[in-house]
Design a protein around this motif. Structure first.
Motif, PDB file in Angstrom:
ATOM      1  N   THR A 103      74.133  26.064  60.203  1.00  0.00           N
ATOM      2  CA  THR A 103      73.702  27.445  60.465  1.00  0.00           C
ATOM      3  C   THR A 103      74.652  28.485  59.908  1.00  0.00           C
ATOM      4  O   THR A 103      74.233  29.519  59.410  1.00  0.00           O
ATOM      5  CB  THR A 103      73.536  27.675  61.978  1.00  0.00           C
ATOM      6  N   HIS A 104      75.983  28.231  60.006  1.00  0.00           N
ATOM      7  CA  HIS A 104      76.884  29.274  59.513  1.00  0.00           C
ATOM      8  C   HIS A 104      78.132  28.749  58.805  1.00  0.00           C
ATOM      9  O   HIS A 104      79.008  29.521  58.442  1.00  0.00           O
ATOM     10  CB  HIS A 104      77.310  30.188  60.671  1.00  0.00           C
ATOM     11  N   GLY A 105      78.248  27.449  58.621  1.00  0.00           N
ATOM     12  CA  GLY A 105      79.421  26.917  57.931  1.00  0.00           C
ATOM     13  C   GLY A 105      79.190  26.799  56.438  1.00  0.00           C
ATOM     14  O   GLY A 105      78.208  27.308  55.887  1.00  0.00           O
ATOM     15  N   LEU A 106      80.118  26.138  55.751  1.00  0.00           N
ATOM     16  CA  LEU A 106      79.926  25.873  54.334  1.00  0.00           C
ATOM     17  C   LEU A 106      78.787  24.882  54.170  1.00  0.00           C
ATOM     18  O   LEU A 106      78.736  23.879  54.881  1.00  0.00           O
ATOM     19  CB  LEU A 106      81.213  25.311  53.725  1.00  0.00           C
ATOM     20  N   PRO A 107      77.879  25.129  53.244  1.00  0.00           N
ATOM     21  CA  PRO A 107      76.711  24.244  53.116  1.00  0.00           C
ATOM     22  C   PRO A 107      77.120  22.805  52.802  1.00  0.00           C
ATOM     23  O   PRO A 107      77.941  22.549  51.925  1.00  0.00           O
ATOM     24  CB  PRO A 107      75.934  24.857  51.950  1.00  0.00           C
ATOM     25  N   LEU A 108      76.528  21.869  53.527  1.00  0.00           N
ATOM     26  CA  LEU A 108      76.759  20.457  53.240  1.00  0.00           C
ATOM     27  C   LEU A 108      75.881  20.045  52.063  1.00  0.00           C
ATOM     28  O   LEU A 108      74.781  20.575  51.869  1.00  0.00           O
ATOM     29  CB  LEU A 108      76.406  19.604  54.459  1.00  0.00           C
ATOM     30  N   SER A 109      76.364  19.099  51.288  1.00  0.00           N
ATOM     31  CA  SER A 109      75.540  18.572  50.205  1.00  0.00           C
ATOM     32  C   SER A 109      74.391  17.769  50.808  1.00  0.00           C
ATOM     33  O   SER A 109      74.427  17.375  51.982  1.00  0.00           O
ATOM     34  CB  SER A 109      76.375  17.678  49.290  1.00  0.00           C
ATOM     35  N   ARG A 110      73.390  17.509  50.009  1.00  0.00           N
ATOM     36  CA  ARG A 110      72.250  16.723  50.492  1.00  0.00           C
ATOM     37  C   ARG A 110      72.702  15.329  50.920  1.00  0.00           C
ATOM     38  O   ARG A 110      72.223  14.793  51.924  1.00  0.00           O
ATOM     39  CB  ARG A 110      71.187  16.625  49.395  1.00  0.00           C
ATOM     40  N   ALA A 111      73.649  14.742  50.158  1.00  0.00           N
ATOM     41  CA  ALA A 111      74.154  13.416  50.519  1.00  0.00           C
ATOM     42  C   ALA A 111      74.869  13.452  51.866  1.00  0.00           C
ATOM     43  O   ALA A 111      74.711  12.546  52.688  1.00  0.00           O
ATOM     44  CB  ALA A 111      75.101  12.907  49.427  1.00  0.00           C
TER      45      ALA A 111
END
Length: 303
Positions: A63-71
């Protein structure tokens, strides 16, 4: 992080799992505080289990952190499936930022897939049966055991929607199997010839509901004609001359339209609005069914 460290604004509290003292949310804030030379940080403690702490960390990051990769999100979903197998695909998807069908595919590949659960918990917190057919059979059995129970009570006990419960009752009244032919065919395809949809056997825990006559196809069930009933109700003084009665008649008339009109409405809904419109329509249907059940209950008590 450097921007946070150079800012003079007090940093928001970090979220910490009390049992393990691991940071759930706020690693960058913690590092920024260290760069400032601060020795203390404001903390909010989370007292749940480690698996729940992990889910919360993934949800907050989505929701508000650094975007996680799809993996990374796929790995997180696999871990949540292992720790929370009772959660629905949609609930896990909401926590991990994936599509529900992606979570479903991950679940099928998971080594935990062998754990057989009869129900899953959805995004609304309600527990529902994995098999729609199983839920219908359970509702039919409850109706046979507790004929005095309301549709809402049966719905909650069987873990199925109120509209589905009403359909089960109507099918039993007509002497039909509570599970429609399409559902039975799909169930048979999944479970094989000895599954609950076949006569040769059924899963452990499944229920069998005896019908009171030959099954009829849904197309042969007569549709209740609302217009004649509405005309009679419009002439009833107890409804016609009261504000609440007139409002009720207005709402009933508003929803009493024929099949071609419904089809035109279906075709008028843009694709990007379809899910929202369906959710609102389904909720309205649930409320009308609740209203109908209460009226019938009041009528039985008055009689």
């Amino acid at each position: 992080m450097q921007v946070l460290a150079e800012s003079e604004t007090p940093l928001p509290p970090i979220l910490v799992h009390r049992h393990t003292m691991r940071v759930i949310d706020g690693m960058h804030r913690l590092r920024a505080a260290e760069l400032r030379g601060e020795t203390h940080a404001k903390v909010v403690f989370f007292d749940g289990s480690e698996p729940d702490a992990f889910v919360l960390a993934v949800r907050l990051n989505a929701t508000h952190g650094l975007p996680l990769s799809r993996a990374d999100r796929a790995q997180a979903a696999d871990r949540v499936i292992r720790s929370h197998p009772q959660w629905s695909d949609r609930l896990i998807a909401a926590a991990t930022g994936l599509a529900a069908r992606t979570v479903s595919a991950i679940r099928k590949r998971s080594t935990e897939n062998g754990r057989q659960l009869n129900t899953r918990i959805g995004r609304d917190g309600r527990s529902r049966p994995l098999s729609a057919a199983e839920g219908r059979r359970r509702a039919g059995e409850l109706m046979a055991r507790r004929p005095e129970a309301s549709l809402r009570e049966i719905s909650e006990a069987a873990g199925i929607a109120l509209a589905t419960t009403r359909d089960v009752r109507e099918r039993l009244r007509l002497g039909q199997d509570p599970v429609p032919p399409k559902l039975r065919a799909a169930e048979l395809k999944q479970t094989g010839p000895n599954g609950p949809g076949a006569g040769g056997g059924r899963k452990a825990g499944a229920v069998t509901v005896r019908t009171m006559g030959p099954a009829a196809e849904p197309a042969t069930v007569p549709r209740f004609e609302t217009q004649p009933a509405l005309e009679i109700l419009r002439r009833d003084p107890s409804l016609r001359f009261t504000e609440v009665g007139r409002r009720l008649m207005f709402l009933l008339s508003l929803h009493s339209i024929n099949a071609p009109e419904w089809q035109r409405l279906v075709e008028a809904v843009p694709a990007h609005c379809s899910r929202s419109v369906a959710q609102v329509a389904r909720q309205c249907a649930e409320e009308w069914l609740w209203f109908a059940d209460r009226i019938e209950s009041n009528g039985r008590m008055a009689g």
